[in-house]
Design a protein around this motif. Structure first.
Motif, short mmCIF file in Angstrom:
data_model
loop_
_atom_site.label_atom_id
_atom_site.label_comp_id
_atom_site.label_asym_id
_atom_site.label_seq_id
_atom_site.Cartn_x
_atom_site.Cartn_y
_atom_site.Cartn_z
N UNK A 18 8.47 9.51 -1.47
CA UNK A 18 9.21 8.76 -2.49
C UNK A 18 10.21 7.79 -1.88
N UNK A 19 10.46 7.91 -0.58
CA UNK A 19 11.39 6.99 0.09
C UNK A 19 10.85 5.56 0.16
N UNK A 20 9.57 5.38 -0.22
CA UNK A 20 9.00 4.03 -0.22
C UNK A 20 9.52 3.19 -1.38
N UNK A 21 10.13 3.83 -2.36
CA UNK A 21 10.72 3.09 -3.48
C UNK A 21 12.07 2.51 -3.11
N UNK A 22 12.67 1.71 -3.98
CA UNK A 22 14.01 1.18 -3.71
C UNK A 22 15.00 2.33 -3.50
N UNK A 23 16.00 2.12 -2.64
CA UNK A 23 16.98 3.17 -2.33
C UNK A 23 17.74 3.60 -3.57
N UNK B 138 16.83 6.75 8.12
CA UNK B 138 17.97 7.21 7.34
C UNK B 138 17.54 7.98 6.10
N UNK B 139 16.67 7.38 5.33
CA UNK B 139 16.29 7.98 4.04
C UNK B 139 15.45 9.24 4.21
N UNK B 140 14.68 9.33 5.28
CA UNK B 140 13.87 10.53 5.51
C UNK B 140 14.78 11.73 5.81
N UNK C 59 0.81 -1.22 0.00
CA UNK C 59 0.00 0.00 0.00
C UNK C 59 0.85 1.27 0.00
N UNK C 60 1.87 1.34 0.88
CA UNK C 60 2.64 2.57 1.02
C UNK C 60 3.37 2.97 -0.27
N UNK C 61 4.08 2.06 -0.94
CA UNK C 61 4.70 2.44 -2.21
C UNK C 61 3.68 2.86 -3.27
N UNK C 62 2.55 2.18 -3.31
CA UNK C 62 1.52 2.54 -4.29
C UNK C 62 1.00 3.95 -4.02
N UNK C 63 0.74 4.26 -2.76
CA UNK C 63 0.27 5.60 -2.39
C UNK C 63 1.34 6.65 -2.67
N UNK C 64 2.60 6.29 -2.41
CA UNK C 64 3.70 7.23 -2.65
C UNK C 64 3.82 7.58 -4.12
N UNK C 65 3.65 6.59 -5.00
CA UNK C 65 3.70 6.85 -6.43
C UNK C 65 2.59 7.78 -6.88
#
Length: 616
Positions: free
Chosen positions: A236-241, A297-299, A156-162
């Motif tokens: 966008x941090x929900x995607x691959x690093x 870290x990514x945030x 859900x989170x990556x889909x919402x982030x996109x």
């Protein structure tokens, strides 16, 4: 057309198709196609740079109908070449890193195809001669960013982030499209170079230029994650690093600054640079302060991206194209290094992103800690690393410019100083001190030196070496050296502030984290923490406005009008026709004989009336 330019434009798209199709047959082939494509793109860019004597200007027409035509030319100068080096150079290192990072993902063909498509969009954007080609590249990247951020769309989170990235950036893109329409209608040209020339010659209406410049800047705000359209950058941090490194370092976020830089003379003539500087300074402050309290870290790096891109915008806004664009180039390298370094940590720590669960990793990840440390020093502005020279030049230029010497210079100076605080906090919490989660620490494994450490080492060396070539880079991107604004007092003050912040961060986050927890427990600090942690609640305010004003008020009003006026008129017409039909229904019985007789009788009456009228 120049064969090398043609290859540069077409190879990413062809490589994306080949990587996907071959990857379906054998997954490893997708990586190798992407790797080879990335290397070839970088070598072509290097050749164009080595052979450079004058801008490559290839005018073309997309389509033509009578006297109406849409241009789609190519223009590659030194500014374009620097941006191409960033996109292709960091792109190939990112692909190389992904060999291990994405090794267990079953959808590698789809991943590498999207990455090449993404790089291809950036190449088209920075090579475009006209606003049309720029807009196509701009939209290619927007589509590719949506596909990459939501790569793990099963969750859900990556889909919402996109979707969030798509909506926020599309809002800005509407204004870019409107600016293109205004330019075409009122100036008759979409040629970027010609627009600069016409604006310098005073042949364009200044009020119109200002509106167009602001419209283009709104699009840049969306693409580069500036206030208030920055929430997508954090999601966008929900995607691959590896995707985060591309978006936040090498490509997409740079495109907003690039378009302002490409039209720099236009912005100067339109007197719109103060708008750029004001929004940039506010965004830099919001990003820097919000980065101070993030746990992941990514945030931290995402808010750092927002802050440092804003510093580059301030450089442009205070009139120093050299300082702004040089900082953009420096930031691209050290931020890609930090993101991939974070990816190495996350991969080695079994996908744990919370810094408070890490600690002491420098013992097991020595090379990662070293190379990320070099990125930290560059971002912080420590000489001789590249970040020092450009960040210092931007701050000094802001102070020396009478229009920005007040609040703008204060905000950007604070943002510059806080860089050391939030990035130092990240490094100390991750690599220094004792492990806070000992069970996790025991499971940490060292990453591959060839696939993971090598690209980190290359970027670390580059960000150090670039510090010795800052004026050369500045001349490449602007035609001028960095402004001689490195005032001794400013340098001493900044370095002293950075040193003090480093000591404070080390003491409170390594030596005495218990004091930090006690301070954070205070009611006032909790409130401040909540504001900063949630990015000043900008996203919540946008969603509230969208839901309560646009949907609940505006949209529901439109719906009421549609139901009670438009639909009512249509339905009323049906009712009226039924009543008319019923009224006329009383005039006939439905029997053919009776109706025929009534018709004949009526005709006789009509004939008699006509005869009587004639007799009179």
């Amino acid at each position: 057309m120049n064969i090398w330019v043609m290859l540069l434009l077409l190879l990413p798209m062809a490589g994306a198709v080949v990587a996907y199709l071959l990857g379906l047959q054998k997954r490893a082939l997708a990586f190798w196609v992407a790797e080879v494509t990335g290397v070839v793109l970088f070598l072509i860019t290097l050749k164009l740079l080595i052979d450079y004597q004058a801008p490559i200007d290839i005018p073309m027409t997309w389509f033509e109908v009578g006297s109406f035509s849409i241009p789609f030319g190519i223009y590659i100068d030194k500014l374009s070449l620097v941006m191409l080096l960033i996109a292709t150079g960091l792109g190939v290192l990112d692909i190389h890193f992904a060999h291990d990072y994405m090794a267990e993902d079953p959808h590698q063909p789809r991943y590498y195809a999207k990455v090449l498509f993404f790089i291809g969009g950036m190449i088209l954007l920075v090579s475009a001669k006209d606003m049309v080609g720029l807009f196509v590249g701009w939209e290619f990247m927007g589509l590719a960013s949506y596909l990459l951020i939501s790569f793990w769309h099963q969750q859900k989170d990556p889909a919402d982030a996109g979707v969030s990235a798509f909506l926020f950036t599309r809002f800005g893109d509407i204004f870019l499209f409107a600016a293109i329409g205004l330019l075409f209608y009122f100036t008759g040209t979409l040629d970027l170079v010609k627009l600069n020339t016409l604006s310098q010659a005073g042949e364009l209406n200044k009020e119109l230029m200002f509106i167009i410049a602001v419209f283009i800047f709104i699009a840049a705000i969306g693409k580069s994650g500036q206030f208030p359209l920055f929430p997508w950058l954090m999601r966008a941090m929900e995607g691959p690093t590896t995707v985060s490194a591309l978006i936040h370092g090498a490509t997409m976020v740079n495109s907003g600054i690039y378009i302002v830089a490409r039209l720099f003379d236009f912005y100067v003539a339109a007197e719109a640079l103060l708008v750029v500087a004001t929004v940039g300074a506010l965004s830099a402050f919001i990003g820097a302060t919000s980065a101070l309290v993030q746990r992941e870290l990514k945030k931290v790096l995402a808010y750092s991206t927002m802050s440092h891109l804003s510093i580059a915008f301030v450089g442009l806004g205070v009139g120093s194209l050299a300082a702004g664009m040089t900082h953009l180039v420096n930031h691209a390298v050290f931020k890609a290094l930090l993101f991939l370094g974070a990816g190495a940590v996350i991969m080695s720590a079994h996908h744990v992103k919370d810094m408070w669960r890490l600690g002491g990793l420098g013992r097991k990840l020595m090379w990662v800690a070293l190379f990320m440390g070099m990125g930290v020093l560059s971002l912080s502005g420590i000489p001789p690393f590249s970040g020092f020279f450009s960040k210092d030049a931007v701050i000094a230029s802001a102070i020396l410019n009478p229009q920005s010497a007040g609040l703008i210079s204060i905000l950007v100076t604070i943002a510059g100083l806080l860089s050391m605080a939030y990035i130092g906090r990240l490094w100390f919490l991750t690599f220094a001190g004792e492990p806070r989660d000992k069970a996790l620490f025991e499971k940490v494994t060292e990453p591959s030196k060839f696939w993971i450490i090598l690209p980190l080492g290359i970027m670390a060396v580059v960000t150090l070496a670039m510090g010795f070539f800052q004026n050369d880079i500045a001349r490449m991107v602007s035609g001028k050296a960095l402004p001689e604004a490195h005032m001794t007092g400013l340098i001493v003050g900044l370095l002293s502030g950075i040193a003090l912040l480093a000591l404070i961060v080390y003491y409170y986050y390594v030596k005495r984290p218990d004091i930090t927890e006690k301070i954070a427990a205070q009611p006032l600090m909790k409130t401040i923490h909540g504001i900063l942690f949630n990015g000043y609640y900008i996203e919540k305010m946008i969603f509230w406005f969208t839901h309560n004003v646009i949907i609940e008020s505006f949209a529901k009003t439109i719906n009421w009008i549609d139901q009670h006026i438009v639909d009512a008129a249509v339905n009323g017409a049906v009712t009226l026709s039924q009543k008319v039909n019923g009224a006329f229904g009383h005039t006939h019985s439905g029997r053919v004989g009776d109706n025929s007789g009534a018709m004949v009788f009526g005709l006789l009456l009509l004939f008699a009336a006509m005869m009587a009228g004639g007799a009179l």
